[in-house]
Each structure stands twice: as C-alpha cells, then as structure tokens.
Design a protein around this motif. Sequence first.
Motif, PDB file in Angstrom:
ATOM      1  N   TRP A  36      -1.599 -74.320 -53.836  1.00 60.07           N
ATOM      2  CA  TRP A  36      -2.610 -73.337 -54.227  1.00 60.07           C
ATOM      3  C   TRP A  36      -2.157 -71.921 -53.875  1.00 60.07           C
ATOM      4  CZ3 TRP A  36      -5.521 -69.751 -51.522  1.00 60.07           C
ATOM      5  CH2 TRP A  36      -6.570 -69.156 -52.234  1.00 60.07           C
ATOM      6  N   LYS A  37      -1.596 -71.747 -52.691  1.00 62.06           N
ATOM      7  CA  LYS A  37      -1.128 -70.435 -52.259  1.00 62.06           C
ATOM      8  C   LYS A  37      -0.016 -69.921 -53.186  1.00 62.06           C
ATOM      9  CE  LYS A  37       0.840 -68.089 -48.188  1.00 62.06           C
ATOM     10  NZ  LYS A  37       2.149 -67.723 -48.762  1.00 62.06           N
ATOM     11  N   GLU A  38       0.933 -70.806 -53.525  1.00 61.59           N
ATOM     12  CA  GLU A  38       2.030 -70.417 -54.415  1.00 61.59           C
ATOM     13  C   GLU A  38       1.485 -70.009 -55.784  1.00 61.59           C
ATOM     14  OE1 GLU A  38       4.870 -70.094 -53.170  1.00 61.59           O
ATOM     15  OE2 GLU A  38       5.677 -71.854 -52.159  1.00 61.59           O
ATOM     16  N   TRP A  39       0.535 -70.756 -56.289  1.00 65.86           N
ATOM     17  CA  TRP A  39      -0.072 -70.472 -57.591  1.00 65.86           C
ATOM     18  C   TRP A  39      -0.761 -69.102 -57.572  1.00 65.86           C
ATOM     19  CZ3 TRP A  39      -4.747 -73.708 -59.752  1.00 65.86           C
ATOM     20  CH2 TRP A  39      -5.039 -73.302 -61.064  1.00 65.86           C
TER      21      TRP A  39
ATOM     22  N   SER B 267       6.846 -58.233 -68.613  1.00 67.15           N
ATOM     23  CA  SER B 267       8.205 -58.554 -68.182  1.00 67.15           C
ATOM     24  C   SER B 267       8.279 -59.908 -67.479  1.00 67.15           C
ATOM     25  CB  SER B 267       8.737 -57.464 -67.248  1.00 67.15           C
ATOM     26  OG  SER B 267       7.912 -57.338 -66.096  1.00 67.15           O
ATOM     27  N   LEU B 268       7.115 -60.403 -67.029  1.00 65.24           N
ATOM     28  CA  LEU B 268       7.082 -61.668 -66.310  1.00 65.24           C
ATOM     29  C   LEU B 268       5.767 -62.379 -66.589  1.00 65.24           C
ATOM     30  CD1 LEU B 268       8.706 -63.333 -64.185  1.00 65.24           C
ATOM     31  CD2 LEU B 268       7.395 -62.144 -62.420  1.00 65.24           C
ATOM     32  N   SER B 269       5.836 -63.654 -66.960  1.00 62.31           N
ATOM     33  CA  SER B 269       4.626 -64.441 -67.201  1.00 62.31           C
ATOM     34  C   SER B 269       4.937 -65.914 -66.934  1.00 62.31           C
ATOM     35  CB  SER B 269       4.122 -64.254 -68.639  1.00 62.31           C
ATOM     36  OG  SER B 269       5.127 -64.603 -69.577  1.00 62.31           O
ATOM     37  N   TYR B 270       3.886 -66.737 -66.896  1.00 61.68           N
ATOM     38  CA  TYR B 270       4.098 -68.149 -66.598  1.00 61.68           C
ATOM     39  C   TYR B 270       3.150 -69.039 -67.388  1.00 61.68           C
ATOM     40  CZ  TYR B 270      -0.166 -68.485 -63.742  1.00 61.68           C
ATOM     41  OH  TYR B 270      -1.481 -68.504 -63.320  1.00 61.68           O
ATOM     42  N   ILE B 271       3.573 -70.296 -67.540  1.00 63.15           N
ATOM     43  CA  ILE B 271       2.768 -71.349 -68.147  1.00 63.15           C
ATOM     44  C   ILE B 271       2.793 -72.540 -67.188  1.00 63.15           C
ATOM     45  CG2 ILE B 271       2.527 -72.935 -70.100  1.00 63.15           C
ATOM     46  CD1 ILE B 271       4.160 -70.898 -71.760  1.00 63.15           C
TER      47      ILE B 271
ATOM     48  N   THR C 222      -0.993 -63.584 -59.308  1.00 69.16           N
ATOM     49  CA  THR C 222      -1.249 -62.170 -58.989  1.00 69.16           C
ATOM     50  C   THR C 222      -0.068 -61.301 -59.407  1.00 69.16           C
ATOM     51  OG1 THR C 222      -2.659 -62.765 -57.122  1.00 69.16           O
ATOM     52  CG2 THR C 222      -1.734 -60.547 -57.124  1.00 69.16           C
ATOM     53  N   LEU C 223       1.144 -61.774 -59.148  1.00 68.10           N
ATOM     54  CA  LEU C 223       2.344 -61.031 -59.540  1.00 68.10           C
ATOM     55  C   LEU C 223       2.395 -60.829 -61.050  1.00 68.10           C
ATOM     56  CD1 LEU C 223       5.207 -59.862 -59.040  1.00 68.10           C
ATOM     57  CD2 LEU C 223       6.064 -62.222 -59.165  1.00 68.10           C
TER      58      LEU C 223
END
Length: 218
Positions: free
Chosen positions: A21-24, A45-49, A29-30
């Motif tokens: 959870w903390k990593e997520w 410039s940065l995103s995630y799935i 947030t980043l």
Amino acid sequence: MNETINNYNQKDLSGRDARLWKEWKELDTLCAKRKASSANPRQPSLSYIIRRKNVMGLPTEYEIWYRVKSIVGVKGNTIPREPIFGHLHKMSIVLPNNYPSADGNPIFTFRTDIWHPNIRYSGSFKGHVCLTIKEMGVLASLKDLVLRVEQYLKYQLYHAQNTYPYPEDQNVAEWVREEGEPNGWVRFGQDKPEPVAPTPQKSEEVKENKPVIKSRTI
C-alpha cells in the motif's frame, strides 16, 4: 491521488500488505505530480498501470510508461553506429510473493527496446534491468527505483566499464565506451535532470559495496 488508495485504512494493514500500500501511494503521488506539471496532462513524463493485484486488491504488478528521450538502438553495422532515439518506453514491475526481502527483489523488465549498458537488449532475458538493489538495500522503495531507471534512460546514470557490478549487456557497454562516449552521443539527457530521492540507507544485513557508475553532464 487515486481514490481507490483512500479506501484502505493504513492502520488495518501490516507486513507485506502495508508495504504494498505504501509503495502504491508513493508511486501514485509521484505520477500525479508529473501529470499536473505536464504541458499535456494526457502524456505525462511518467505514468503507471496496475496489471495485477493480490487478494487484498493491492498491486503486485505494474506497467510504467516513461515519456522521455532515450536510445532504443543503433543504425546499421558500420562503426561508428549512430544511436536511434525513441520517446515512449514501457517497463513492467513484478513484485514476488516474498517481496520485500533480501531474496524477494522486485523484477524490472522493459517491454520496449532500450539501448543501455545496464538493461539487457537481446536474448532470453531481454529487457531485464540491473539496479544493484542489493547495494541499495531492501528498504529501497519502488518510487526511488522508478526514478533511478528514468536516470538510466537519460544516460544520467550508467555503468559501461567491465568491472563490478558489470554491465547487464556487454555489447551495449562496448558501444558506449568505444562509440557513444567518444562521439558525445550519450550526452543528450543531462541538461535538465529530474529530482531524485536520496538513496535509502543500506540494511544492516547487506555489506555496502558501492558500484562504479558513470554520469555525464552538459
């Protein structure tokens, strides 16, 4: 912040789930900050799935999208071979069942071509990213590692010498030493470095052995 993250009460989580959870939360947030500061919010410039979750609904596999200029190959077979650049790079992060532990390091693998001495360009382990996690310690967060890879893509960090911890791809390392550096081709992404969190403290169980990593700046 992703609203789903707020559905969890941190006090109700412990052990591996608390870490996941903390990593997520940190990664979300980043990426949210990058999206807010981007000229085109649809192409930060940065995103995630999130590709996979555990029974608690917490991410165990991500796909990271980097939108930065990086070398994705070289032209032809005649030396010197000029670099080929790309601007969208996709990387998976798999968190094994024993993550986080000294034997449960996250697995970073690029799904698109990357020409970097610390990323395998070809073969059965194509795309594998060498992050010297053992030297960084088990406390290294996913956010810090994702930012470290971004420095790789910009050639702000690389290790091309045939010394410990040794390049992940010897062919690319040879190109860097004999063609990329002499022609200044690896000096393309150092003008505006992204802020990177300090390297976390080494765990007491891991002996510190700092790798020799070259950095080029303009």
